[in-house]
Design a protein around this motif. Sequence first.
Motif, PDB file in Angstrom:
ATOM      1  N   MET A  74      44.403  38.500  43.524  1.00 47.49           N
ATOM      2  CA  MET A  74      43.944  38.874  44.841  1.00 47.49           C
ATOM      3  C   MET A  74      43.629  37.646  45.686  1.00 47.49           C
ATOM      4  SD  MET A  74      43.355  41.496  46.611  1.00 47.49           S
ATOM      5  CE  MET A  74      42.547  41.968  48.081  1.00 47.49           C
ATOM      6  N   LYS A  75      43.127  36.579  45.039  1.00 47.57           N
ATOM      7  CA  LYS A  75      42.793  35.365  45.771  1.00 47.57           C
ATOM      8  C   LYS A  75      44.038  34.729  46.382  1.00 47.57           C
ATOM      9  CE  LYS A  75      38.795  34.268  42.936  1.00 47.57           C
ATOM     10  NZ  LYS A  75      38.209  33.297  42.015  1.00 47.57           N
ATOM     11  N   LYS A  76      45.150  34.783  45.638  1.00 48.17           N
ATOM     12  CA  LYS A  76      46.394  34.206  46.163  1.00 48.17           C
ATOM     13  C   LYS A  76      46.884  34.984  47.376  1.00 48.17           C
ATOM     14  CE  LYS A  76      48.187  32.288  41.881  1.00 48.17           C
ATOM     15  NZ  LYS A  76      49.241  32.364  40.876  1.00 48.17           N
ATOM     16  N   ILE A  77      46.709  36.271  47.347  1.00 48.71           N
ATOM     17  CA  ILE A  77      47.163  37.096  48.470  1.00 48.71           C
ATOM     18  C   ILE A  77      46.342  36.786  49.714  1.00 48.71           C
ATOM     19  CG2 ILE A  77      47.369  39.455  49.321  1.00 48.71           C
ATOM     20  CD1 ILE A  77      47.946  40.308  46.431  1.00 48.71           C
ATOM     21  N   VAL A  78      45.029  36.651  49.553  1.00 48.15           N
ATOM     22  CA  VAL A  78      44.162  36.345  50.698  1.00 48.15           C
ATOM     23  C   VAL A  78      44.466  34.945  51.236  1.00 48.15           C
ATOM     24  CG1 VAL A  78      41.756  35.995  51.407  1.00 48.15           C
ATOM     25  CG2 VAL A  78      42.355  37.928  49.956  1.00 48.15           C
ATOM     26  N   ALA A  79      44.571  33.971  50.339  1.00 47.98           N
ATOM     27  CA  ALA A  79      44.882  32.606  50.775  1.00 47.98           C
ATOM     28  C   ALA A  79      46.258  32.556  51.432  1.00 47.98           C
ATOM     29  CB  ALA A  79      44.828  31.658  49.584  1.00 47.98           C
ATOM     30  N   GLY A 139      47.699  34.979  52.997  1.00 42.45           N
ATOM     31  CA  GLY A 139      47.558  35.623  54.304  1.00 42.45           C
ATOM     32  C   GLY A 139      47.002  34.666  55.346  1.00 42.45           C
ATOM     33  N   PHE A 140      46.005  33.863  54.944  1.00 43.85           N
ATOM     34  CA  PHE A 140      45.460  32.876  55.873  1.00 43.85           C
ATOM     35  C   PHE A 140      46.504  31.834  56.255  1.00 43.85           C
ATOM     36  CE2 PHE A 140      41.109  34.093  54.326  1.00 43.85           C
ATOM     37  CZ  PHE A 140      40.683  34.564  55.547  1.00 43.85           C
ATOM     38  N   PHE A 141      47.273  31.351  55.274  1.00 37.56           N
ATOM     39  CA  PHE A 141      48.333  30.393  55.577  1.00 37.56           C
ATOM     40  C   PHE A 141      49.375  31.000  56.506  1.00 37.56           C
ATOM     41  CE2 PHE A 141      47.098  27.755  51.844  1.00 37.56           C
ATOM     42  CZ  PHE A 141      47.106  26.523  52.474  1.00 37.56           C
ATOM     43  N   LEU A 142      49.752  32.233  56.236  1.00 34.57           N
ATOM     44  CA  LEU A 142      50.763  32.902  57.055  1.00 34.57           C
ATOM     45  C   LEU A 142      50.275  33.101  58.486  1.00 34.57           C
ATOM     46  CD1 LEU A 142      53.562  34.282  57.041  1.00 34.57           C
ATOM     47  CD2 LEU A 142      52.399  36.391  56.447  1.00 34.57           C
ATOM     48  N   ILE A 143      49.068  33.616  58.638  1.00 26.33           N
ATOM     49  CA  ILE A 143      48.516  33.851  59.979  1.00 26.33           C
ATOM     50  C   ILE A 143      48.338  32.534  60.734  1.00 26.33           C
ATOM     51  CG2 ILE A 143      46.487  34.686  61.253  1.00 26.33           C
ATOM     52  CD1 ILE A 143      48.066  36.969  60.174  1.00 26.33           C
ATOM     53  N   SER A 144      47.807  31.506  60.057  1.00 22.61           N
ATOM     54  CA  SER A 144      47.598  30.228  60.741  1.00 22.61           C
ATOM     55  C   SER A 144      48.926  29.584  61.107  1.00 22.61           C
ATOM     56  CB  SER A 144      46.755  29.282  59.890  1.00 22.61           C
ATOM     57  OG  SER A 144      47.420  28.945  58.695  1.00 22.61           O
ATOM     58  N   ILE A 179      56.081  29.532  55.299  1.00 21.03           N
ATOM     59  CA  ILE A 179      56.798  29.653  54.024  1.00 21.03           C
ATOM     60  C   ILE A 179      55.818  29.660  52.858  1.00 21.03           C
ATOM     61  CG2 ILE A 179      58.402  28.464  52.471  1.00 21.03           C
ATOM     62  CD1 ILE A 179      59.905  27.546  55.017  1.00 21.03           C
ATOM     63  N   LEU A 180      54.840  28.754  52.883  1.00 20.38           N
ATOM     64  CA  LEU A 180      53.845  28.673  51.817  1.00 20.38           C
ATOM     65  C   LEU A 180      53.036  29.958  51.722  1.00 20.38           C
ATOM     66  CD1 LEU A 180      52.479  26.833  49.688  1.00 20.38           C
ATOM     67  CD2 LEU A 180      50.922  26.120  51.495  1.00 20.38           C
ATOM     68  N   MET A 211      52.954  32.485  48.516  1.00 19.90           N
ATOM     69  CA  MET A 211      51.685  32.805  47.854  1.00 19.90           C
ATOM     70  C   MET A 211      51.430  34.301  47.819  1.00 19.90           C
ATOM     71  SD  MET A 211      49.197  29.743  49.137  1.00 19.90           S
ATOM     72  CE  MET A 211      47.776  30.312  48.231  1.00 19.90           C
ATOM     73  N   ILE A 212      51.761  34.996  48.879  1.00 20.68           N
ATOM     74  CA  ILE A 212      51.575  36.452  48.903  1.00 20.68           C
ATOM     75  C   ILE A 212      52.473  37.123  47.876  1.00 20.68           C
ATOM     76  CG2 ILE A 212      51.961  38.525  50.295  1.00 20.68           C
ATOM     77  CD1 ILE A 212      50.955  36.895  52.707  1.00 20.68           C
ATOM     78  N   VAL A 213      53.723  36.705  47.807  1.00 20.50           N
ATOM     79  CA  VAL A 213      54.661  37.305  46.849  1.00 20.50           C
ATOM     80  C   VAL A 213      54.229  37.004  45.420  1.00 20.50           C
ATOM     81  CG1 VAL A 213      57.037  37.187  45.999  1.00 20.50           C
ATOM     82  CG2 VAL A 213      56.603  37.381  48.441  1.00 20.50           C
ATOM     83  N   LEU A 214      53.849  35.754  45.157  1.00 23.07           N
ATOM     84  CA  LEU A 214      53.406  35.411  43.800  1.00 23.07           C
ATOM     85  C   LEU A 214      52.126  36.144  43.426  1.00 23.07           C
ATOM     86  CD1 LEU A 214      54.113  31.578  43.553  1.00 23.07           C
ATOM     87  CD2 LEU A 214      55.365  33.446  42.489  1.00 23.07           C
ATOM     88  N   GLY A 215      51.216  36.295  44.374  1.00 20.60           N
ATOM     89  CA  GLY A 215      49.983  37.016  44.094  1.00 20.60           C
ATOM     90  C   GLY A 215      50.212  38.494  43.852  1.00 20.60           C
ATOM     91  N   ALA A 216      51.158  39.057  44.571  1.00 25.12           N
ATOM     92  CA  ALA A 216      51.423  40.488  44.435  1.00 25.12           C
ATOM     93  C   ALA A 216      52.188  40.812  43.154  1.00 25.12           C
ATOM     94  CB  ALA A 216      52.198  40.989  45.645  1.00 25.12           C
ATOM     95  N   PHE A 217      53.051  39.913  42.731  1.00 22.19           N
ATOM     96  CA  PHE A 217      53.906  40.198  41.577  1.00 22.19           C
ATOM     97  C   PHE A 217      53.613  39.302  40.384  1.00 22.19           C
ATOM     98  CE2 PHE A 217      56.513  41.480  45.282  1.00 22.19           C
ATOM     99  CZ  PHE A 217      56.586  42.825  44.995  1.00 22.19           C
ATOM    100  N   SER A 218      52.411  38.770  40.269  1.00 18.30           N
ATOM    101  CA  SER A 218      52.102  37.833  39.187  1.00 18.30           C
ATOM    102  C   SER A 218      52.186  38.498  37.811  1.00 18.30           C
ATOM    103  CB  SER A 218      50.731  37.198  39.395  1.00 18.30           C
ATOM    104  OG  SER A 218      49.725  38.183  39.379  1.00 18.30           O
ATOM    105  N   ASP A 219      51.684  39.722  37.682  1.00 22.66           N
ATOM    106  CA  ASP A 219      51.744  40.404  36.387  1.00 22.66           C
ATOM    107  C   ASP A 219      53.180  40.668  35.965  1.00 22.66           C
ATOM    108  OD1 ASP A 219      48.988  40.414  36.259  1.00 22.66           O
ATOM    109  OD2 ASP A 219      48.829  42.425  37.153  1.00 22.66           O
ATOM    110  N   GLU A 220      54.006  41.097  36.907  1.00 22.16           N
ATOM    111  CA  GLU A 220      55.411  41.357  36.597  1.00 22.16           C
ATOM    112  C   GLU A 220      56.144  40.070  36.228  1.00 22.16           C
ATOM    113  OE1 GLU A 220      53.845  42.522  39.245  1.00 22.16           O
ATOM    114  OE2 GLU A 220      53.983  44.694  39.128  1.00 22.16           O
TER     115      GLU A 220
END
Length: 94
Positions: free
Chosen positions: A1-6, A8-13, A63-64, A68-77
């Motif tokens: 979840m932390k990767k997804i939030v981080a 998101g901040f990178f993407l928005i900024s 891009i970063l 990070m969002i993709v890796l955070g969302a699919f880390s278990d898979e």
Amino acid sequence: MKKIVAGGFFLISGILLYLGIRIPAGVIAAKLGGWDTPPGRYGTALEAIGGAGPANIAIVFIILGTVMIVLGAFSDELRALWKKVADKERELAE
């Protein structure tokens, strides 16, 4: 979840930084009387406001953040997939 939030901040900024450079460069490009052919009208306006570096940084942030969002969302898979690959390699090595 932390990767997804981080991410998101990178993407928005990155998006906000890119828009903050793109809009003024577009306004200046519309008023530009002459420009060089290789960078074009927008590239000349971007150089005039000194926005080439920040525009590249914004693209890197976008891009970063996406990665990070993709890796955070699919880390278990991804972990399960890597484990399967490692197990198959061990079986083939034996």
